[in-house]
Design a protein around this motif. Structure first.
Motif, PDB file in Angstrom:
ATOM      1  N   ASP A 282       0.858  -1.181   0.000  1.00 11.61           N
ATOM      2  CA  ASP A 282       0.000   0.000   0.000  1.00 11.61           C
ATOM      3  C   ASP A 282       0.895   1.233   0.000  1.00 11.61           C
ATOM      4  O   ASP A 282       1.661   1.451   0.938  1.00 11.61           O
ATOM      5  CB  ASP A 282      -0.910  -0.018   1.230  1.00 11.61           C
ATOM      6  CG  ASP A 282      -1.857   1.171   1.273  1.00 11.61           C
ATOM      7  OD1 ASP A 282      -1.404   2.276   1.640  1.00 11.61           O
ATOM      8  OD2 ASP A 282      -3.046   0.989   0.949  1.00 11.61           O
ATOM      9  N   GLU A 283       0.809   2.049  -1.045  1.00 11.58           N
ATOM     10  CA  GLU A 283       1.743   3.163  -1.191  1.00 11.58           C
ATOM     11  C   GLU A 283       1.632   4.176  -0.052  1.00 11.58           C
ATOM     12  O   GLU A 283       2.657   4.589   0.522  1.00 11.58           O
ATOM     13  CB  GLU A 283       1.525   3.869  -2.526  1.00 11.58           C
ATOM     14  CG  GLU A 283       2.451   5.066  -2.705  1.00 11.58           C
ATOM     15  CD  GLU A 283       2.279   5.780  -4.039  1.00 11.58           C
ATOM     16  OE1 GLU A 283       2.902   6.864  -4.204  1.00 11.58           O
ATOM     17  OE2 GLU A 283       1.539   5.273  -4.898  1.00 11.58           O
ATOM     18  N   ALA A 284       0.412   4.597   0.286  1.00  8.22           N
ATOM     19  CA  ALA A 284       0.255   5.604   1.336  1.00  8.22           C
ATOM     20  C   ALA A 284       0.771   5.081   2.665  1.00  8.22           C
ATOM     21  O   ALA A 284       1.438   5.807   3.421  1.00  8.22           O
ATOM     22  CB  ALA A 284      -1.212   6.020   1.451  1.00  8.22           C
ATOM     23  N   GLU A 285       0.465   3.831   2.953  1.00  8.98           N
ATOM     24  CA  GLU A 285       0.933   3.199   4.188  1.00  8.98           C
ATOM     25  C   GLU A 285       2.458   3.152   4.227  1.00  8.98           C
ATOM     26  O   GLU A 285       3.087   3.454   5.249  1.00  8.98           O
ATOM     27  CB  GLU A 285       0.345   1.788   4.266  1.00  8.98           C
ATOM     28  CG  GLU A 285       0.723   0.969   5.467  1.00  8.98           C
ATOM     29  CD  GLU A 285       0.100  -0.416   5.382  1.00  8.98           C
ATOM     30  OE1 GLU A 285      -0.880  -0.668   6.097  1.00  8.98           O
ATOM     31  OE2 GLU A 285       0.593  -1.256   4.596  1.00  8.98           O
ATOM     32  N   PHE A 286       3.062   2.787   3.081  1.00  9.94           N
ATOM     33  CA  PHE A 286       4.519   2.698   3.026  1.00  9.94           C
ATOM     34  C   PHE A 286       5.160   4.064   3.208  1.00  9.94           C
ATOM     35  O   PHE A 286       6.151   4.204   3.931  1.00  9.94           O
ATOM     36  CB  PHE A 286       4.973   2.084   1.698  1.00  9.94           C
ATOM     37  CG  PHE A 286       6.471   2.103   1.541  1.00  9.94           C
ATOM     38  CD1 PHE A 286       7.259   1.139   2.137  1.00  9.94           C
ATOM     39  CD2 PHE A 286       7.096   3.128   0.836  1.00  9.94           C
ATOM     40  CE1 PHE A 286       8.647   1.180   2.023  1.00  9.94           C
ATOM     41  CE2 PHE A 286       8.478   3.179   0.719  1.00  9.94           C
ATOM     42  CZ  PHE A 286       9.248   2.199   1.317  1.00  9.94           C
TER      43      PHE A 286
END
Length: 360
Positions: free
Chosen positions: A290-294
């Protein structure tokens, strides 16, 4: 009882390297020593790592090395090395090993260390820095695409249990700036209330760090420990060393170590471009990404790491008599400010502005 030199002579003789010329290589820790060997069989590196003597500690207390899960002998290096090579990554081949004696004979990966390449501005054959950076990111993707191994075989029925980035490691790292930056740089001790406030803030941020699928991370994936092997192909172009302290934890850890290199400037534009490249690769090659999470995890870990280093440099100055490391402080402060720009870290940014950036 044999002397250390006698043990080395027997080890090299049994490995068929007793007629090689030996010369010193720069070490990376007080209990490790390296030599480069040259002889009829070519080149190799001798790692001489006697197990550290057990030091009695006050009742109920543990050393930083214990809490931080730092390797005390060459066993973890062997286990992680075998694992990395099994993934097709360019950890050095172990040509001979005597774990009990603390002696390893390793493939010589050469002298094209990333730090020197960054200083020159290109690789040995004119490779661009962007090409080399992308190859490093590709290596991390290959590592993270594999399952995180909690146990790695050492041979003869023994295993290396890979530690996790647990609360003990986390809290020990959080204490470094409180213990050293405050008294050395600010001229005052961190009070009990301030310590409690700081740790409580990081308790709230810890879920950001732990978000996402866990991976094996090498912990010191940065310019001194990366060797460019441009004559090879794919991820085998990135030679890996100094991974004996590897842990299980966040995918963001090695990415931050690499793109916010403590010992070399990484321009913000390059960091952003290579972080975008990592996200593109991870989105296609890693499960549950998950980009935002990363990106939130990257910022949180980057801030935690920068704060630890902000405390480490004064510790090396005051305790160890190594003032040269203070030259890294401006770079580290710049990395910290980059990370604190993430909206999820707004409360931490306010705390840092109040307590760290203003001297009394």
């Amino acid at each position: 009882m044999k002397t250390r030199e006698e043990l080395i002579h027997v080890f090299l003789s049994e490995a068929g390297w007793d007629d090689a010329r030996r010369g010193p290589l720069a070490g990376d820790a007080s209990t490790r020593r390296y030599e480069r060997l040259e002889g009829p069989k070519g080149k190799a590196v001798l790692m001489d790592w006697p197990r550290a003597a057990e030091v009695p500690l006050p009742s109920g207390k543990r050393s930083y090395s214990e809490v931080a899960h730092l390797a005390v002998d060459c066993g973890p290096f062997v286990a992680v090395d075998d694992y990395l090579r099994g993934l097709g990554l360019a950890a050095p081949e172990i040509l001979a090993r005597d774990i009990d004696a603390g002696l390893l004979l390793l493939e010589d990966l050469g002298d094209a260390v990333l730090g020197g390449i960054l200083d020159r501005g290109e690789g040995p054959a004119g490779e661009s820095l962007d090409e080399i950076y992308r190859a490093c990111i590709d290596t991390l993707i290959a590592l993270q695409a594999a399952d995180a191994p909690a146990r790695l075989p050492l041979g003869q029925g023994a295993d290396h249990i890979v530690p996790a980035f647990d609360d003990g490691v986390f809290r020990a790292e959080l204490d470094v700036p409180l213990d050293w930056y405050f008294p050395v740089e600010l001229g005052r001790e961190a009070s009990a209330d301030l310590r409690a406030e700081y740790h409580a803030m990081w308790t709230g941020l810890r879920p950001l760090i732990d978000a996402g699928k866990p991976t094996l991370f090498l912990r010191d994936f940065h310019s001194p420990n990366i060797i460019w092997l441009g004559q090879r192909q794919g991820v085998a172009r990135i030679g890996l060393i100094d991974f004996q302290d590897a842990l299980i934890g966040s995918r963001a850890y090695d990415v931050v170590s690499f793109l916010q290199d403590a010992r070399r400037d990484v321009p913000e534009a390059r960091e952003r471009a290579m972080l975008d490249y990592y996200v593109t690769r991870a989105s296609s090659d890693l499960s549950d990404f998950d980009e935002a999470e990363f990106r939130a995890s990257y910022a949180a870990l980057g801030a935690e790491r920068a704060l630890r280093l902000i405390g480490l440099w004064p510790r090396l100055l005051k305790r160890d008599g190594k003032p040269q490391y203070m030259a890294h402080m401006p770079r580290t402060m710049d990395y910290l400010k980059r990370n604190l720009a993430h909206p999820a870290l707004a409360p931490l940014a306010s705390w840092v502005e109040t307590h760290l950036f203003v001297k009394s």
